[in-house]
Design an enzyme around this catalytic site. Structure first.
Site, mmCIF file in Angstrom:
data_model
loop_
_atom_site.group_PDB
_atom_site.id
_atom_site.type_symbol
_atom_site.label_atom_id
_atom_site.label_comp_id
_atom_site.label_asym_id
_atom_site.label_seq_id
_atom_site.Cartn_x
_atom_site.Cartn_y
_atom_site.Cartn_z
ATOM 1 N N ALA A 154 115.650 131.193 -2.081
ATOM 2 C CA ALA A 154 116.273 132.308 -2.599
ATOM 3 C C ALA A 154 115.837 132.227 -4.645
ATOM 4 O O ALA A 154 116.059 131.043 -5.329
ATOM 5 C CB ALA A 154 118.343 131.625 -3.754
ATOM 6 N N GLU A 157 115.450 137.533 -8.695
ATOM 7 C CA GLU A 157 116.900 137.791 -9.364
ATOM 8 C C GLU A 157 117.053 139.358 -9.788
ATOM 9 O O GLU A 157 115.579 140.269 -9.757
ATOM 10 C CB GLU A 157 117.198 137.081 -10.521
ATOM 11 N N GLY A 161 111.359 139.560 -10.431
ATOM 12 C CA GLY A 161 110.674 139.764 -8.606
ATOM 13 C C GLY A 161 109.638 139.431 -8.818
ATOM 14 O O GLY A 161 109.153 137.908 -8.568
ATOM 15 N N ILE A 187 118.721 138.334 -1.327
ATOM 16 C CA ILE A 187 118.303 136.953 -0.100
ATOM 17 C C ILE A 187 118.706 136.764 1.354
ATOM 18 O O ILE A 187 119.916 137.238 1.067
ATOM 19 C CB ILE A 187 118.792 135.665 -1.098
ATOM 20 N N GLY A 277 103.034 133.049 3.459
ATOM 21 C CA GLY A 277 103.444 133.370 4.463
ATOM 22 C C GLY A 277 102.929 135.647 4.835
ATOM 23 O O GLY A 277 103.667 136.056 5.384
ATOM 24 N N ARG A 278 102.200 135.058 3.670
ATOM 25 C CA ARG A 278 101.410 136.486 3.593
ATOM 26 C C ARG A 278 100.781 137.890 4.365
ATOM 27 O O ARG A 278 100.989 138.162 5.435
ATOM 28 C CB ARG A 278 100.286 136.810 2.223
ATOM 29 N N GLY A 369 108.310 165.466 14.726
ATOM 30 C CA GLY A 369 108.344 166.425 14.070
ATOM 31 C C GLY A 369 110.098 166.252 13.876
ATOM 32 O O GLY A 369 110.784 165.660 13.239
ATOM 33 N N GLU A 393 107.369 139.029 -0.072
ATOM 34 C CA GLU A 393 106.252 137.915 -0.663
ATOM 35 C C GLU A 393 104.907 139.095 -1.019
ATOM 36 O O GLU A 393 103.919 138.593 -1.013
ATOM 37 C CB GLU A 393 105.679 136.918 1.097
HETATM 38 C C1 FAD Z 1 114.039 143.607 2.251
HETATM 39 C C2 FAD Z 1 113.877 142.422 1.242
HETATM 40 C C3 FAD Z 1 114.171 141.421 1.436
HETATM 41 C C4 FAD Z 1 113.711 139.806 0.705
HETATM 42 N N1 FAD Z 1 113.935 138.693 0.892
HETATM 43 C C5 FAD Z 1 114.255 138.216 0.059
HETATM 44 C C6 FAD Z 1 114.791 136.191 -0.025
HETATM 45 O O1 FAD Z 1 115.021 135.840 1.608
HETATM 46 N N2 FAD Z 1 114.369 135.288 -0.912
HETATM 47 C C7 FAD Z 1 114.022 136.131 -2.160
HETATM 48 O O2 FAD Z 1 113.709 135.345 -2.853
HETATM 49 N N3 FAD Z 1 113.436 137.130 -2.432
HETATM 50 C C8 FAD Z 1 114.136 138.691 -1.873
HETATM 51 N N4 FAD Z 1 113.402 139.694 -1.232
HETATM 52 C C9 FAD Z 1 112.966 140.383 -2.840
HETATM 53 C C10 FAD Z 1 111.749 140.212 -2.876
HETATM 54 O O3 FAD Z 1 110.391 139.471 -3.386
HETATM 55 C C11 FAD Z 1 110.985 141.566 -4.070
HETATM 56 O O4 FAD Z 1 111.635 142.807 -3.628
HETATM 57 C C12 FAD Z 1 109.934 141.991 -4.804
HETATM 58 O O5 FAD Z 1 108.967 139.976 -5.348
HETATM 59 C C13 FAD Z 1 109.101 143.163 -6.319
HETATM 60 O O6 FAD Z 1 109.449 142.489 -6.834
HETATM 61 P P1 FAD Z 1 111.300 143.690 -6.696
HETATM 62 O O7 FAD Z 1 111.889 144.377 -6.285
HETATM 63 O O8 FAD Z 1 111.968 142.788 -8.496
HETATM 64 O O9 FAD Z 1 110.268 144.742 -8.195
HETATM 65 P P2 FAD Z 1 109.493 144.139 -9.256
HETATM 66 O O10 FAD Z 1 109.081 143.106 -9.869
HETATM 67 O O11 FAD Z 1 110.053 144.737 -10.007
HETATM 68 O O12 FAD Z 1 108.482 145.743 -9.314
HETATM 69 C C14 FAD Z 1 108.455 146.861 -9.159
HETATM 70 C C15 FAD Z 1 106.711 147.613 -8.778
HETATM 71 O O13 FAD Z 1 106.360 147.346 -9.806
HETATM 72 C C16 FAD Z 1 104.831 146.699 -9.011
HETATM 73 N N5 FAD Z 1 104.360 145.677 -10.736
HETATM 74 C C17 FAD Z 1 105.637 144.376 -11.012
HETATM 75 N N6 FAD Z 1 104.692 144.024 -11.589
HETATM 76 C C18 FAD Z 1 103.240 144.345 -11.575
HETATM 77 C C19 FAD Z 1 101.964 144.130 -12.484
HETATM 78 N N7 FAD Z 1 102.122 142.915 -12.698
HETATM 79 N N8 FAD Z 1 101.440 144.685 -11.970
HETATM 80 C C20 FAD Z 1 100.841 146.771 -11.581
HETATM 81 N N9 FAD Z 1 102.521 146.438 -10.917
HETATM 82 C C21 FAD Z 1 103.302 145.389 -10.887
HETATM 83 C C22 FAD Z 1 105.508 145.951 -8.230
HETATM 84 O O14 FAD Z 1 104.366 146.256 -7.180
HETATM 85 C C23 FAD Z 1 106.480 147.344 -7.860
HETATM 86 O O15 FAD Z 1 106.315 148.571 -6.731
HETATM 87 C C24 FAD Z 1 113.646 140.963 -0.620
HETATM 88 C C25 FAD Z 1 113.498 141.973 -0.783
HETATM 89 C C26 FAD Z 1 113.779 142.819 0.586
HETATM 90 C C27 FAD Z 1 113.269 144.550 -0.264
#
Ligand code: FAD
Length: 412
Positions: A154, A157, A161, A187, A277-278, A369, A393
């Site tokens: 986890a 938050e 993200g 998470i 993981g990427r 379609g 990730e």
């Molecule tokens: C299906 C799913 C499973 C997940 N599983 C896990 C998990 O098991 N554990 C865990 O810890 N997390 C998990 N996550 C969370 C995931 O890691 C985050 O959603 C991700 O890191 C993006 O963060 P955010 O959603 O807060 O978006 P934000 O960081 O708020 O970003 C919003 C948008 O702004 C863009 N952005 C942000 N910063 C910049 C920048 N500096 N420059 C340009 N663009 C930017 C992003 O690309 C995005 O398009 C999961 C998410 C999903 C959808």
């Protein structure tokens, strides 16, 4: 790991010849692994994924799919047990083999791949930074699974993200233990996990160096407020938000103990997990896109549309781009197998494959379609599933930032 090109004035994208000896020939052992995954995928994984999607809910922990999964001996930890005593560690998979399996698994259902029992995401952190006592305590029950068991990691938050350095879940020393307070969201598998590896900060003003990871067991008082998030796709596994409210864990639950946390080790280990993981997420995106390609082709044949040049154009674009993305993933894995730096290739594979996967499912939707608009065709499900490959990730934007900073040689 060997560094990238260091010729002054050139980008790291120059072509030192020894880094271009690529052989992606698939040997007999890998072919057998893939044939096994294909068989399980067809019989078990696809039906379970479709069931979860139809119900709009994750498979329950006591679902027969999970029981059969562990009965096949799957979901066991890579840890070799106390003093490396495991009797049947099995052959170690290469990164390239793991990526091919990740593609094949996602072809059948990517959500099920995450729902599968096992240590999952935090395994690398525990193997890399955990003490022997922690490995025994937290990985021991994953040596042989007596029942479906999960663990999870986890980091994310509600307010942090992409910028993982900005997390605010706080860890405060309290006598011989730690008190955790904060909120986590999205998470994977959190509410069914035996333990959660929670990333927290000792001081949010001190950035990365103050980050630590803590094992929080499921029954710990103060861990609660679990809520399964509503997702557009990947319904087979739960993504959960939860709260840590004066949640007390013993000192021994600090991953690696206090001594191993000099030089941002906590943050670096968490980031290493995401970096490794990427290419896996990239391979997942290729697998989802490949499923869309096969379904689109089957649809075109069934409806006698293969003579239509517009249909063939879409099929051609899907196949060509998926091939390109797969090669990019395999190159990132090939470098990892040779212990060569692959940061740029890993991010390139993720940035490219997530886009290509989305494009392939979009082209598939165009091709079928109105059938797609009805919401009961597999391509429509794949279209919803693939979006997360561009988010988890590190989003596409974040990958492109990593690549561009690396090419001009700025720190990440
Ligand atoms: C299906 C799913 C499973 C997940 N599983 C896990 C998990 O098991 N554990 C865990 O810890 N997390 C998990 N996550 C969370 C995931 O890691 C985050 O959603 C991700 O890191 C993006 O963060 P955010 O959603 O807060 O978006 P934000 O960081 O708020 O970003 C919003 C948008 O702004 C863009 N952005 C942000 N910063 C910049 C920048 N500096 N420059 C340009 N663009 C930017 C992003 O690309 C995005 O398009 C999961 C998410 C999903 C959808």
């Amino acid at each position: 790991m060997r560094a990238g090109c260091s010729v002054p004035g050139r980008s790291r994208f120059c072509f030192p010849t020894e880094r271009f000896e690529v052989d992606f020939g698939i040997d007999e052992a890998t072919r057998e692994l893939l044939a096994g995954a294909r068989e399980i995928g067809r019989k078990e994984v696809r039906p379970a994924g479709l069931e979860a999607d139809r119900n709009g809910a994750p498979l329950p922990p006591d679902h027969g799919y999970f029981t059969r999964f562990i009965a096949r001996g799957e979901g066991r930890t890579r840890w070799l047990g106390p003093r490396g005593r495991r009797r049947d560690p099995g052959p170690r998979r290469t990164t390239v083999q793991s990526l091919l399996l990740a593609e094949e698994g996602a072809y059948w259902d990517r959500g099920i791949g995450v729902a599968n029992p096992g240590v999952g995401l935090p395994e690398g952190n525990v193997l890399g930074l955990g003490t022997e006592a922690q490995k025994e305590q937290f990985l021991g029950s994953f040596l042989e699974l007596d029942r479906p068991r999960w663990a999870c990691f986890a980091m994310t938050e509600p307010g942090a993200g992409s910028d993982a350095a900005a997390i605010s879940t706080q860890a405060r020393k309290d006598g011989d233990g730690w008190i955790l307070n904060g909120a986590k969201c999205f998470i994977g598998n959190a509410s069914r996990a035996d333990w959660i590896l929670v990333q927290a900060t000792l001081d949010p003003t001190k950035g990365r160096a103050a980050q630590r990871a803590f094992f929080v067991e499921r029954s710990t008082p103060g861990l609660g407020g679990f809520k399964i998030e509503k997702k557009m796709g990947l319904k087979a596994y739960e993504s959960t938000s939860f709260l840590l409210d004066d949640c007390r864990v013993p000192a021994s639950h600090l991953l690696g103990g206090e001594k191993r946390h000099e030089g941002k080790a906590g943050f670096k280990t968490a980031m290493r997990t995401f970096n490794a993981g990427r290419p896996v997420i990239a391979a997942n995106a290729v697998g989802i896109g490949r499923a869309a390609l096969d379904e689109a082709l089957a649809f075109a044949r069934a409806h006698e549309r293969t003579g239509d040049a517009r249909v063939r154009d879409r099929i051609e674009a899907m196949a060509r781009k998926l091939r390109m993305a797969r090669l990019m993933c395999l190159r990132a894995g090939w470098l990892a197998d040779r212990e060569q730096a692959n940061l740029v290739e890993a991010s390139m594979s993720k940035a490219l494959a997530a886009q290509v996967g989305q494009e392939a499912t979009t082209l598939g939707m165009e091709l079928i379609g109105t059938v797609g608009a009805r919401g009961d065709h597999l391509i429509e499900k794949l279209y919803r599933d693939v979006k997360a490959m561009d988010i988890v990730e590190g989003t596409g934007q974040v990958q492109r930032m990593i690549i561009s900073r690396n090419l001009v040689q700025l720190p990440r």
